[in-house]
Design an enzyme around this catalytic site. Structure first.
Site: not given
Ligand code: NAD
Ligand code: WQD
Length: 348
Positions: A124, A148, A152, A230, A301
């Site tokens: 991430s 979190y 990562k 973002r 944060g």
């Molecule tokens: P999500 O929660 O929809 O998908 C994650 C999946 O992993 C879920 O289906 C959950 O049931 C499964 N899971 C969690 N812990 C597990 C375990 N111990 N064993 C087996 N399955 C497990 O989330 P997503 O948005 O699809 O994210 C996927 C990956 O991408 C995550 O690792 C997340 O940290 C990373 N990521 C997501 C974002 C985002 O904003 N969505 C951004 C950056 C990184």
């Molecule tokens: C985006 C913008 C908020 C909600 C997060 C995780 C990051 C990654 C992606 C997993 C920001 C603003 C948000 C709301 C708002 N996830 N906001 N009102 O914070 O960039 O990233 O998700 O890896 O690790 O930190 O994404 O969608 O939460 O926020 O004003 O109700 O929207 O302040 O500027 P963020 P976000």
């Protein structure tokens, strides 16, 4: 010969299944369904006309993971399984380290035991912490601001150490910016449980009438309109980046072969930042609905502005995100309209 997709029932994982199946791969999903529904995989099968082998399993159960890797003759792993809520990770850090770090160690140990040494890891942009310079390049210092993000970064380090210990490993670390949108069919999409933490699901739930008002966290940032900026990336572009990374690992180019001693660490973003206000306006246009907003204090944060350098992804993976903001909003709205309660019709 199959690709094992951990967390494949989740938001990004289910889209990845579609892209990999369409590219001709056999796909096995391993998921404990802690944050997803198996219905997503029924939809994946419906969309692609191909079946997905589903194994309900926890990545922390090493013996079970080994059985699955052997049973399906898996050759590579795309590793999405993990917990992802920043606030929750601050409240319960041990759960995050145990699941995201401990779970990944068990998964990697199972892979090693089965001689499966190709993995793509979901990292991430959060590993960078507060940007010192923009756009964020992969060599920007890392300094996560919460457990979190730390989880990562720890996994990234474990993967780097593994690669050093045994160069046969082929490892891609993909740092996502802000994934959003849904498959254009509206059959699969993001289905957060409870109150969404992220901006786009919240906006879409206000547009659909499920929530009353969006709180904008701060309008006094040093950005054009004062709200946070973002780099939002369409989830289908994102998973196409995974397919490119998979190809690069399986059949490395000369350039990559020259660098086989390192993990391939690449940003997946568009390189363009949009403010919260711009996102709200774009969503209003796409949905033809008003989105009520109120200004709230800054969220702890949060940074003012975060966006990716996309140079490395373009140079090394030959990948750039093709879908724009209107696609992200339109496809999210299409998904929400077709599935107002997500996958679970009985949900609140
Ligand atoms: P999500 O929660 O929809 O998908 C994650 C999946 O992993 C879920 O289906 C959950 O049931 C499964 N899971 C969690 N812990 C597990 C375990 N111990 N064993 C087996 N399955 C497990 O989330 P997503 O948005 O699809 O994210 C996927 C990956 O991408 C995550 O690792 C997340 O940290 C990373 N990521 C997501 C974002 C985002 O904003 N969505 C951004 C950056 C990184
Ligand atoms: C985006 C913008 C908020 C909600 C997060 C995780 C990051 C990654 C992606 C997993 C920001 C603003 C948000 C709301 C708002 N996830 N906001 N009102 O914070 O960039 O990233 O998700 O890896 O690790 O930190 O994404 O969608 O939460 O926020 O004003 O109700 O929207 O302040 O500027 P963020 P976000």
């Amino acid at each position: 010969m199959s690709v094992l997709v951990t967390g494949g029932a989740g938001y990004i994982g289910s889209h990845c299944c579609v892209t990999f199946l369409e590219a001709g791969h056999d796909v096995v999903v391993l998921d404990n369904l802690s944050n997803s529904s198996a219905e997503s995989l029924t939809r994946v099968a419906e969309l692609t006309g191909r079946s997905v082998h589903f194994e309900q399993c926890d990545i922390r159960d090493r013996a079970h993971v080994e059985t699955i890797l052997r049973k399906h003759s898996c050759e590579s792993v795309v590793h999405f399984a993990g917990l992802k809520a920043v606030g929750e990770s601050v409240e319960d850090p041990l759960r995050y380290y145990e699941n995201n770090v401990g779970g990944t160690v068990q998964l990697l140990s199972a892979m090693q035991a089965c001689n499966v040494k190709t993995i793509i890891f979901s990292s991430s942009a959060t590993v960078y912490g507060e940007p010192q310079s923009l756009p964020l390049r992969e060599d920007h210092p890392t300094a996560p601001l919460n457990p979190y993000g730390e989880s990562k970064l720890m996994v990234e380090q474990i993967l780097k150490d593994l690669k050093t210990s045994d160069p046969e490993w082929r490892i891609a670390i993909l740092r996502y910016f802000n994934p959003t949108g849904a498959h254009a069919s509206g059959l699969i999409g993001e289905d957060p449980r409870g109150v969404p933490n992220n901006l786009m699901p919240f906006i879409s739930q206000v547009a659909s009438g499920r929530r009353e008002v969006l709180s904008i966290f701060g309008d006094d940032y040093p950005t054009e309109d004062g709200t946070g900026v973002r780099d939002y990336i369409h989830v289908v572009d994102l998973v196409e980046g995974h397919l490119k990374a998979h190809e690069a690992l399986i059949k490395p180019s000369e350039q990559l072969q020259a660098n086989t001693s390192e993990c391939l660490t690449v940003n997946l973003g568009t390189g363009t930042g949009y403010s919260v206000q711009e996102m709200v306006r774009a969503f209003e246009r796409a949905s033809n609905r008003a989105v009520a907003t109120q200004i709230a204090p800054r969220r702890a944060g949060d940074s003012a502005e975060v966006y990716a350098s996309t140079q490395k992804a373009s140079d090394v993976l030959d990948w750039t995100a093709g879908r724009g903001l209107q696609d992200m909003c339109h496809d999210t709205w299409n998904w929400v309209c077709k599935n107002p309660k997500g996958y679970d019709d009985s949900a609140e």
